[in-house]
Design a protein around this motif. Sequence first.
Motif, short mmCIF file in Angstrom:
data_model
loop_
_atom_site.label_atom_id
_atom_site.label_comp_id
_atom_site.label_asym_id
_atom_site.label_seq_id
_atom_site.Cartn_x
_atom_site.Cartn_y
_atom_site.Cartn_z
N PRO A 80 0.83 -1.21 0.00
CA PRO A 80 0.00 0.00 0.00
C PRO A 80 0.86 1.27 0.00
CG PRO A 80 0.11 -0.92 2.20
CD PRO A 80 0.86 -1.86 1.31
N PHE A 96 -6.47 -0.81 11.74
CA PHE A 96 -6.95 -2.03 11.11
C PHE A 96 -5.85 -3.07 10.94
CE2 PHE A 96 -7.14 -4.63 7.33
CZ PHE A 96 -8.28 -5.37 7.59
N CYS A 97 -4.67 -2.63 10.58
CA CYS A 97 -3.61 -3.58 10.18
C CYS A 97 -3.19 -4.48 11.33
CB CYS A 97 -2.39 -2.85 9.63
SG CYS A 97 -1.13 -4.02 9.10
N PHE A 117 -1.08 -6.72 11.32
CA PHE A 117 0.36 -7.03 11.30
C PHE A 117 1.19 -5.84 11.75
CE2 PHE A 117 -1.86 -9.53 8.09
CZ PHE A 117 -1.62 -10.79 8.59
N ALA A 151 1.86 -3.12 10.25
CA ALA A 151 2.79 -2.71 9.19
C ALA A 151 2.72 -1.22 8.92
CB ALA A 151 2.49 -3.49 7.92
N CYS A 186 4.38 -5.96 6.02
CA CYS A 186 3.08 -6.00 5.32
C CYS A 186 2.85 -7.36 4.69
CB CYS A 186 3.07 -4.92 4.24
SG CYS A 186 1.62 -4.99 3.17
N HIS A 187 1.63 -7.90 4.87
CA HIS A 187 1.27 -9.19 4.29
C HIS A 187 0.44 -9.03 3.01
CE1 HIS A 187 2.82 -10.78 7.96
NE2 HIS A 187 2.37 -12.00 7.73
N CYS A 217 -2.48 -7.84 2.44
CA CYS A 217 -3.85 -8.33 2.53
C CYS A 217 -4.84 -7.40 1.86
CB CYS A 217 -4.24 -8.54 4.00
SG CYS A 217 -4.50 -6.98 4.88
N GLY A 218 -4.42 -6.15 1.66
CA GLY A 218 -5.29 -5.20 0.97
C GLY A 218 -6.34 -4.56 1.85
N GLY A 219 -6.35 -4.91 3.13
CA GLY A 219 -7.38 -4.40 4.04
C GLY A 219 -7.36 -2.90 4.20
N CYS A 220 -6.16 -2.35 4.37
CA CYS A 220 -6.06 -0.91 4.61
C CYS A 220 -6.66 -0.13 3.44
CB CYS A 220 -4.61 -0.50 4.86
SG CYS A 220 -3.46 -1.09 3.63
S1 SF4 Z 1 -2.05 -4.48 3.05
FE1 SF4 Z 1 -2.76 -5.48 4.93
S2 SF4 Z 1 -0.86 -6.04 5.95
FE2 SF4 Z 1 -0.29 -4.52 4.43
S3 SF4 Z 1 -0.37 -2.59 5.51
FE3 SF4 Z 1 -2.39 -2.87 4.59
S4 SF4 Z 1 -3.61 -3.83 6.20
FE4 SF4 Z 1 -1.47 -4.06 6.78
#
Ligand code: SF4
Lengths: 122, 285
Positions: free
Chosen positions: B59, B75-76, B78, B80, B95-96, B98-101
């Motif tokens: 991200p 939210f993250c 991990f 990161a 960062c994994h 995950c695309g959540g952010c």
């Molecule tokens: S993509 Fe997922 S792991 Fe990476 S920074 Fe965003 S929330 Fe965190």
Amino acid sequence: MKIAIPVDNNSMDSSVCISFGRAPYLLIYDTETEGSNFLDNSAAASQGGAGIKAAQNIVDSGAEAIITPRCGENAAEVLKAAEIKLYKNTNNSIRDNIESFKEGKLSLLDDIHPGFHQHGGK
Amino acid sequence: MKIAVLSGKGGTGKTLVSVNLAAVALDSVYIDCDVEEPNGHLFFQPKDLQKERVTVKLPQADPELCTGCRTCVNFCKFNALAYIKNKLIVFNEVCHSCGGCLLFCPQKAISEKEREIGLIQSGISGNVRVVSGMMNIGEVSGVPIIKKLLQDSRKENKNVFLDCPPGSACMVMESIKDADYCILVAEPTVFGVHNLEMVYELVRIFQKPFGVVLNKCLEEENPAEDFCLQNQITILEKIPFDLELGTMHSNGQIAVRKHPKYKELFLNLLKTVSKEARHETASDT
Ligand code: SF4
Ligand code: SF4
């Protein structure tokens, strides 16, 4: 000025925690008012990146310096970006370290370790 | 059939076993999942190489749009992300992807950029398609590369041999997830038993059918063999300690392609494994 110390318990009689990111509590001590505030270190239980989160908590607390035995690379990066200075503790007593800090006797921490990553399979 | 070859530590003979099994099978695929130190390709010297980059998504926040609400930081899972002095910091290695952010940012300030973490190289060596995952130096996790290797291997209907990373951490777990059968390679020492125990625990957790190959066997006492007998673990094969085999292997030669004696040994092992694996599948139903 506010300083932060990772500690084992939420009391001034506790000792400095050997871990930074995984310390159960973060003491935020105000050298002017001599007030102390113990933050629950929400990072302690996290899977990874505990140092980053603990550093973020410290930045958010408004502390300008940290006294700690060690610090990981990532956390150090956060603290550097926030212009927070890192000092190395001299012993385990919280009060002694605060005294030494006030007298300007603590040296800057230069031992930044590369961090213990759980993933990576090493 | 997909066969994973593992051992508790490097240098036990995991590559020896997987390379020779793949070479002795009629038509097979050898996949090197030891992405930190892939060396299977050194034996096969594959031709017609094809390379493919492996990237992960990272991200990045647009400072113009970001309001510093920290939804993403909180939210993250991990950790990161950090938000410091009006700026979002992303820790690439943490960062994994995950695309959540990106999903949760109320300002739509986060976009993704690609970062290369390694590559997958494949080629042909006689009857074997040789695929190797190679992680870039300095990367922390090879899991995304292994995921990609295994994704590609799902399309194969040939026999697939997975040369797993040493140890029993995430990357190994990732490697054995879809294996039909696991071969554990062990050395005949007390340390060998310790290393064997690690992978033994792992295959039991994953409920994989498995058997042990005892490598470098001498006439003397073999603690690894005793361990297998005590725990009723199938011993698939005992490879004798043999200077000639060791020399061939350290010279990057494939024993079964050089010497009929080894061809026979590994053909036998392959037969035993196929029988064991089939037996397991049959008793499942
Ligand atoms: S993509 Fe997922 S792991 Fe990476 S920074 Fe965003 S929330 Fe965190
Ligand atoms: S969620 Fe979006 S707006 Fe909020 S801090 Fe993160 S990037 Fe900035």
